[in-house]
Design a protein around this motif. Structure first.
Motif, PDB file in Angstrom:
ATOM      1  N   ASP A 327       0.791  -1.226   0.000  1.00 43.48           N
ATOM      2  CA  ASP A 327       0.000   0.000   0.000  1.00 43.48           C
ATOM      3  C   ASP A 327       0.828   1.284   0.000  1.00 43.48           C
ATOM      4  O   ASP A 327       0.362   2.315  -0.458  1.00 43.48           O
ATOM      5  CB  ASP A 327      -0.934   0.015   1.217  1.00 43.48           C
ATOM      6  N   GLY A 328       2.051   1.258   0.538  1.00 34.90           N
ATOM      7  CA  GLY A 328       2.804   2.501   0.702  1.00 34.90           C
ATOM      8  C   GLY A 328       3.503   3.000  -0.535  1.00 34.90           C
ATOM      9  O   GLY A 328       4.022   4.123  -0.552  1.00 34.90           O
ATOM     10  N   VAL A 329       3.560   2.220  -1.592  1.00 40.36           N
ATOM     11  CA  VAL A 329       4.353   2.590  -2.756  1.00 40.36           C
ATOM     12  C   VAL A 329       3.757   3.811  -3.460  1.00 40.36           C
ATOM     13  O   VAL A 329       2.548   3.982  -3.540  1.00 40.36           O
ATOM     14  CB  VAL A 329       4.461   1.398  -3.733  1.00 40.36           C
ATOM     15  N   GLY A 330       4.624   4.694  -3.928  1.00 41.08           N
ATOM     16  CA  GLY A 330       4.186   5.849  -4.709  1.00 41.08           C
ATOM     17  C   GLY A 330       3.896   7.094  -3.903  1.00 41.08           C
ATOM     18  O   GLY A 330       4.020   8.200  -4.425  1.00 41.08           O
ATOM     19  N   ASN A 331       3.513   6.927  -2.629  1.00 40.75           N
ATOM     20  CA  ASN A 331       3.293   8.062  -1.725  1.00 40.75           C
ATOM     21  C   ASN A 331       3.916   7.693  -0.393  1.00 40.75           C
ATOM     22  O   ASN A 331       3.262   7.135   0.487  1.00 40.75           O
ATOM     23  CB  ASN A 331       1.796   8.354  -1.582  1.00 40.75           C
ATOM     24  N   TYR A 332       5.189   8.023  -0.232  1.00 34.78           N
ATOM     25  CA  TYR A 332       6.015   7.407   0.801  1.00 34.78           C
ATOM     26  C   TYR A 332       5.995   8.130   2.133  1.00 34.78           C
ATOM     27  O   TYR A 332       6.313   7.529   3.154  1.00 34.78           O
ATOM     28  CB  TYR A 332       7.464   7.300   0.292  1.00 34.78           C
ATOM     29  N   GLY A 333       5.636   9.419   2.158  1.00 35.44           N
ATOM     30  CA  GLY A 333       5.727  10.148   3.409  1.00 35.44           C
ATOM     31  C   GLY A 333       7.137  10.053   3.968  1.00 35.44           C
ATOM     32  O   GLY A 333       8.123  10.189   3.235  1.00 35.44           O
ATOM     33  N   PRO A 334       7.280   9.801   5.267  1.00 36.19           N
ATOM     34  CA  PRO A 334       8.620   9.711   5.858  1.00 36.19           C
ATOM     35  C   PRO A 334       9.235   8.308   5.790  1.00 36.19           C
ATOM     36  O   PRO A 334      10.231   8.054   6.455  1.00 36.19           O
ATOM     37  CB  PRO A 334       8.360  10.115   7.310  1.00 36.19           C
ATOM     38  N   ASP A 335       8.655   7.393   5.002  1.00 35.28           N
ATOM     39  CA  ASP A 335       9.210   6.041   4.891  1.00 35.28           C
ATOM     40  C   ASP A 335      10.355   6.059   3.877  1.00 35.28           C
ATOM     41  O   ASP A 335      10.218   5.629   2.732  1.00 35.28           O
ATOM     42  CB  ASP A 335       8.123   5.053   4.459  1.00 35.28           C
TER      43      ASP A 335
END
Length: 474
Positions: A327-335
């Motif tokens: 789910d986190g791919v493409g919009n990573y935020g602080p990851d």
């Protein structure tokens, strides 16, 4: 590097500091006297390498792709792939046999840039724009027809990409998208059904328009798409892989390029802690990097950073030897770990709604895949890749190149009519020698990797409910 419009973005940096986010505190200062050893240098170099890797990679790719030499295109124009990648193609790694790509680099420093896409008349089209930190700022996303669960192409649409806070009049009907970085990368991928289908794809390519606002309603020739330049299919650059170029940089080269790119491309989200680490190391936006005179600590930190970029993060999905992004791919935020790993392994990857690429290099017994062997991938009827678009499997060498085995340019998937068993299941046979049973996927007669692509995947492809089956040697 575009240097004459940095003032526009420097305002944002100043505002962030006034809001209480310390911007590179002590930019010109040396590290604090509380540091009693060089251990902090190694740690902060490694952390900063992971943090800055996507921006350095993107700036390297931009510099390689923008220009007037063969294989390049000017800013704010598109470069069309006109043919499927040839045998042995490896740039970009794992070149797709499913689509022809139109790609380009945007410069938003002077004015907005307008992208117009035609009605694809049911043909699958995936368009996306990434900022310089590899976040997807816009994409066509899943494309549906009311009452169905399938992707059925896109309707005609116009998108205006602008810098934050830009004021002005846009073309009627254009959707405004604010891009947080001065440059951005655009990719339009159009489904191809093989060599006989290329003329129809090229017709759609010619109908795409990309132009700065001042040209969009003016000189039609100036606004037209750049002519074809070679057969690179979706590459973010032209001179070898950008991952190799970045990996070859020493600390001075890496942090110098990072410092050069930062003024035009502030990090999103703003991270004063990461910026403080850069300040400690003598990395100031827009200035030459003044790194500590501790070559051993710098080298150790750089090596640690490279290892961390290449290490799969714990939130990567994996099953039966396959690995893919969730789910986190493409919009990573602080990851930052996921962001750097994604940029390194699948540059240009979209969001979970755009595409899934699952990769496997070992069989069900843990042995390295090799095309000299025969493998079977058995999809149960309820295990077929869940997509709204289509799916395919392609075999590559261990380095991500298309193999020499004939026919080399063959992917197996529902786009080209896979044969199902009576119970609805299907078998894909992977080998360098032709199989008379199942759906044969030609493979290089060497160590190899397989890539399973899901275009417009359904939610269960990225939330853990679905997993690809094992690759079993027979």
């Amino acid at each position: 590097m575009i240097k004459n419009r940095r003032k526009l973005f420097s305002i944002q940096w100043t505002c962030a500091s006034l809001a209480g986010l310390v911007f590179l505190a002590g930019c010109a200062s040396t590290p604090s006297a509380t540091h009693q050893s060089t251990g902090w240098i190694k740690d902060e170099v490694a952390d900063s390498y992971v943090f800055g890797y996507p921006l350095v990679l993107m700036s390297t790719a931009r510099d390689a792709a923008v220009g007037t030499d063969p294989g390049q295109a000017p800013l704010n124009t598109l470069r069309h792939a006109q043919a499927l990648p040839p045998i042995g193609a490896a740039n970009p790694p794992q070149p797709s046999l499913d689509t022809l790509d139109s790609t380009g680099w945007l410069d938003l420093g002077s004015e907005p840039v307008i992208l117009s896409l035609p009605d694809s008349h049911g043909r699958y089209v995936d368009a996306r724009v990434l900022d310089m930190w590899t976040n997807v700022v816009w994409s066509t996303g899943p494309q549906f027809v009311a009452g169905t669960a399938s992707a059925k192409g896109i309707h005609a649409q116009t998108i205006a990409f602008v810098t934050p806070g830009w004021q002005g009049e846009l073309p009627k009907g254009a959707k405004r998208i604010e891009v947080p970085t001065l440059n951005a990368w655009v990719s339009v991928r159009i489904q191809s059904n093989g060599a006989r289908d290329l003329a129809a794809v090229r017709k759609l390519q010619r109908a795409i328009r990309l132009a700065p606002l001042s040209f969009y309603d003016g000189d039609e020739r100036a606004a037209s798409v750049a002519p074809p330049r070679g057969n690179v299919n979706g590459a973010m650059g032209a001179n070898g892989t950008q991952q190799q170029q970045v990996a070859a940089l020493d600390a001075s080269g890496f942090f110098g390029r990072l410092a050069d790119a930062l003024p035009d491309n502030p990090p999103t989200p703003a991270d004063p802690h990461a910026l403080k680490f850069l300040s400690d190391l003598g990395v100031t936006p827009g200035d030459p990097a003044k790194l500590p005179k501790s070559p051993n600590a710098l080298a150790a930190g750089l090596a640690d950073g490279r290892d961390r970029v290449a290490t799969p993060p714990p939130n990567l999905l994996s099953a039966n030897g396959w690995s893919w992004f969730g789910d986190g791919v493409g919009n990573y935020g602080p990851d930052y770990a996921l962001r750097a790993y994604a940029a390194s392994t699948q540059p240009g990857i979209g969001t979970k709604d755009d595409e899934v690429r699952a990769v496997v290099t070992q069989d069900s017994d843990g042995n390295t895949l090799n095309g000299a062997n025969r493998y079977v991938i058995h999809f149960a009827a309820n295990q077929v890749p869940p997509v709204r678009g289509f799916w395919s499997i392609t075999a590559y060498t261990k380095d991500g190149a298309l193999g020499e085995s004939a026919p080399a340019r063959l992917a197996v998937g529902d786009r080209n009519g896979v044969h199902r068993n009576r119970d609805g299941s299907l078998d894909v046979v992977v080998s360098s020698t032709r199989s008379r049973t199942g759906n044969w996927l030609p493979a290089p007669r060497a160590d190899m990797q397989l890539v399973l692509r899901l275009y417009a995947p359904k939610p269960q492809a990225t939330d853990g409910r679905w997993q690809p089956p094992p690759v079993v040697r027979r």
